[in-house]
Design a protein around this motif. Structure first.
Motif, PDB file in Angstrom:
ATOM      1  N   THR A 115      30.014  -2.187  35.655  1.00  0.00           N
ATOM      2  CA  THR A 115      29.531  -0.907  35.136  1.00  0.00           C
ATOM      3  C   THR A 115      28.202  -0.518  35.801  1.00  0.00           C
ATOM      4  O   THR A 115      28.010   0.629  36.210  1.00  0.00           O
ATOM      5  CB  THR A 115      29.372  -0.992  33.600  1.00  0.00           C
ATOM      6  OG1 THR A 115      30.643  -1.335  33.049  1.00  0.00           O
ATOM      7  CG2 THR A 115      28.919   0.330  33.016  1.00  0.00           C
ATOM      8  N   ARG A 142      36.230  -2.536  24.608  1.00  0.00           N
ATOM      9  CA  ARG A 142      34.821  -2.672  24.256  1.00  0.00           C
ATOM     10  C   ARG A 142      34.157  -1.300  24.202  1.00  0.00           C
ATOM     11  O   ARG A 142      33.702  -0.789  25.233  1.00  0.00           O
ATOM     12  CB  ARG A 142      34.105  -3.559  25.270  1.00  0.00           C
ATOM     13  CG  ARG A 142      34.574  -5.026  25.259  1.00  0.00           C
ATOM     14  CD  ARG A 142      33.647  -5.873  26.115  1.00  0.00           C
ATOM     15  NE  ARG A 142      33.466  -5.289  27.445  1.00  0.00           N
ATOM     16  CZ  ARG A 142      32.368  -5.381  28.158  1.00  0.00           C
ATOM     17  NH1 ARG A 142      31.324  -6.022  27.691  1.00  0.00           N
ATOM     18  NH2 ARG A 142      32.300  -4.825  29.354  1.00  0.00           N
ATOM     19  N   GLN A 148      27.921   2.318  27.356  1.00  0.00           N
ATOM     20  CA  GLN A 148      27.012   1.873  28.425  1.00  0.00           C
ATOM     21  C   GLN A 148      27.148   2.787  29.654  1.00  0.00           C
ATOM     22  O   GLN A 148      26.153   3.208  30.242  1.00  0.00           O
ATOM     23  CB  GLN A 148      27.339   0.430  28.820  1.00  0.00           C
ATOM     24  CG  GLN A 148      26.377  -0.173  29.837  1.00  0.00           C
ATOM     25  CD  GLN A 148      26.925  -1.479  30.442  1.00  0.00           C
ATOM     26  OE1 GLN A 148      27.944  -2.013  29.973  1.00  0.00           O
ATOM     27  NE2 GLN A 148      26.276  -1.967  31.477  1.00  0.00           N
ATOM     28  N   LEU A 276      21.052  -5.919  44.055  1.00  0.00           N
ATOM     29  CA  LEU A 276      19.791  -6.658  44.155  1.00  0.00           C
ATOM     30  C   LEU A 276      18.925  -6.503  42.921  1.00  0.00           C
ATOM     31  O   LEU A 276      17.704  -6.611  43.003  1.00  0.00           O
ATOM     32  CB  LEU A 276      19.009  -6.179  45.390  1.00  0.00           C
ATOM     33  CG  LEU A 276      19.667  -6.519  46.732  1.00  0.00           C
ATOM     34  CD1 LEU A 276      19.006  -5.747  47.863  1.00  0.00           C
ATOM     35  CD2 LEU A 276      19.588  -8.014  47.005  1.00  0.00           C
TER      36      LEU A 276
HETATM   37  P1  GDP Z   1      30.372  -5.629  33.720  1.00  0.00           P
HETATM   38  O1  GDP Z   1      30.797  -6.338  32.483  1.00  0.00           O
HETATM   39  O2  GDP Z   1      31.038  -6.192  34.938  1.00  0.00           O
HETATM   40  O3  GDP Z   1      30.513  -4.147  33.651  1.00  0.00           O
HETATM   41  O4  GDP Z   1      28.839  -5.988  33.934  1.00  0.00           O
HETATM   42  P2  GDP Z   1      27.529  -5.105  33.675  1.00  0.00           P
HETATM   43  O5  GDP Z   1      27.432  -3.988  34.647  1.00  0.00           O
HETATM   44  O6  GDP Z   1      27.438  -4.760  32.229  1.00  0.00           O
HETATM   45  O7  GDP Z   1      26.401  -6.157  34.082  1.00  0.00           O
HETATM   46  C1  GDP Z   1      26.175  -7.338  33.361  1.00  0.00           C
HETATM   47  C2  GDP Z   1      24.694  -7.690  33.451  1.00  0.00           C
HETATM   48  O8  GDP Z   1      24.334  -7.986  34.797  1.00  0.00           O
HETATM   49  C3  GDP Z   1      23.778  -6.539  33.040  1.00  0.00           C
HETATM   50  O9  GDP Z   1      22.708  -7.076  32.302  1.00  0.00           O
HETATM   51  C4  GDP Z   1      23.294  -5.967  34.357  1.00  0.00           C
HETATM   52  O10 GDP Z   1      22.039  -5.345  34.254  1.00  0.00           O
HETATM   53  C5  GDP Z   1      23.239  -7.211  35.224  1.00  0.00           C
HETATM   54  N1  GDP Z   1      23.384  -6.929  36.663  1.00  0.00           N
HETATM   55  C6  GDP Z   1      24.329  -6.189  37.303  1.00  0.00           C
HETATM   56  N2  GDP Z   1      24.154  -6.188  38.627  1.00  0.00           N
HETATM   57  C7  GDP Z   1      23.055  -6.951  38.867  1.00  0.00           C
HETATM   58  C8  GDP Z   1      22.355  -7.352  40.074  1.00  0.00           C
HETATM   59  O11 GDP Z   1      22.708  -7.015  41.212  1.00  0.00           O
HETATM   60  N3  GDP Z   1      21.272  -8.150  39.889  1.00  0.00           N
HETATM   61  C9  GDP Z   1      20.853  -8.557  38.666  1.00  0.00           C
HETATM   62  N4  GDP Z   1      19.784  -9.346  38.589  1.00  0.00           N
HETATM   63  N5  GDP Z   1      21.484  -8.204  37.531  1.00  0.00           N
HETATM   64  C10 GDP Z   1      22.563  -7.422  37.622  1.00  0.00           C
END
Ligand code: GDP
Length: 297
Positions: A115, A142, A148, A276
């Motif tokens: 996301t 969800r 989100q 990143l």
């Molecule tokens: P989804 O379940 O695949 O949609 O994952 P989300 O987009 O909700 O991301 C899960 C968590 O990983 C969140 O807290 C994001 O802020 C964090 N996140 C996503 N991409 C990155 C990244 O490149 N670096 C870091 N450090 N955190 C990330």
């Protein structure tokens, strides 16, 4: 992103460049250490082997031992081999989005950063290419994931498809397609539901959605910190639904980074972007030269 690997390699190369002349044995020893460093970074074994062989062949061909600065020459050969191994798409950041409205399917496991990456790419398309983008969440399991995406959309000034309760992912995809055409959007991005693990229901769902929208790009978002697991996930998604590229997230962490090196060689699919950080600007196109530079420190 490659702290450990960088450290290991610079140790090897420091020793090498300090020596005046190099024997074949010196080079062999150094390459053995390079191989260990790659494996520790979670690069897959065949890729590490192939890599070392490539360097060895080059080094032998160029008669390193006779060169004025043999150590540096080996470092250069390793650099070039890294670029070669990392090389994937010609222009990784250019998505196939001509012929509007172009559908982009975002897939991956839950928590991989799907996301967040959807928001980052939307922002990039809007700001750098002036595209009008529509976002839609297909995560009917969800509600928080739907919210989100809506929050991210508002934050970056990109429209999201209104949430309608009780619809299936295919219903939502159809609605997004229709809305994208009616609303004059250039691109619509579908943020599919993730699971903790790959399962048949998830794959079937994505297949059904793909059949409805015929995506121009199907981008797999995977956590780069998971190393070889990320590569396995990519293989599986590619086999089941066909992906056009990979986004490696969490490359800001001090993970082992081996997925970056193995991905193309193992799956045949290019890495298009790296994540990143959590912010909407924390996305880079995957540039082999830059990554190789970072690995070598
Ligand atoms: P989804 O379940 O695949 O949609 O994952 P989300 O987009 O909700 O991301 C899960 C968590 O990983 C969140 O807290 C994001 O802020 C964090 N996140 C996503 N991409 C990155 C990244 O490149 N670096 C870091 N450090 N955190 C990330």
């Amino acid at each position: 992103m490659f702290e450990n690997l960088s450290e290991r390699l610079s140790g090897v190369f420091d020793r090498l460049t300090k020596q005046g002349a190099l024997s074949e044995d010196d080079v062999k020893t150094a390459l053995r250490e390079v191989r260990v460093a790659l494996l520790e970074a979670d690069v897959s074994l065949p890729v590490a082997r192939e890599f070392v062989k490539k360097v060895q062949d080059q080094a032998t061909g160029q008669a390193v031992t006779k060169s004025v600065t043999p150590g540096q020459q080996v470092v250069k050969i390793v650099h070039d081999a890294l670029v070669d191994t990392l090389k994937g798409a010609e222009d990784p950041g250019r998505l196939k989005i001509d012929n509007p409205p172009a559908p982009i399917l975002m897939v991956g496991l839950q928590g991989g950063g799907k996301t967040t990456t959807t928001g980052k790419i939307a922002k990039r398309l809007k700001e750098r290419e002036g595209k009008k983008v529509l976002l839609a969440s297909l995560d009917i399991y969800r509600p928080a994931a739907m919210d989100q995406l809506a929050i991210l959309g508002a934050q970056i000034g990109v429209d999201t498809l209104p949430i309608v309760k009780g619809q299936t992912p295919v219903d939502i995809a159809k609605r997004a397609k229709q809305q994208a055409a009616l609303g004059g959007y250039d691109v619509y991005m579908l943020d599919t539901a993730g699971r903790l693990q790959i399962d048949e229901v998830l794959m079937k769902e994505v297949q059904d959605v793909a059949a409805v929208v015929d995506p121009r790009e199907t981008l797999l978002v995977v956590d780069g910190l998971t190393g070889q697991v990320a590569v396995e996930v990519a293989e599986e998604f590619d086999a089941k639904i066909g992906i056009t590229g990979v986004v490696l997230t969490r490359m800001d962490g001090d993970g082992r980074g081996g997925a970056a090196l193995s991905m193309r060689a193992v799956t045949g699919k290019p890495i298009r972007f790296v994540g990143l950080g959590e912010k909407m600007d924390a996305l880079e196109t995957f540039e082999p030269e830059r990554i190789a530079g970072r690995i070598l420190g």
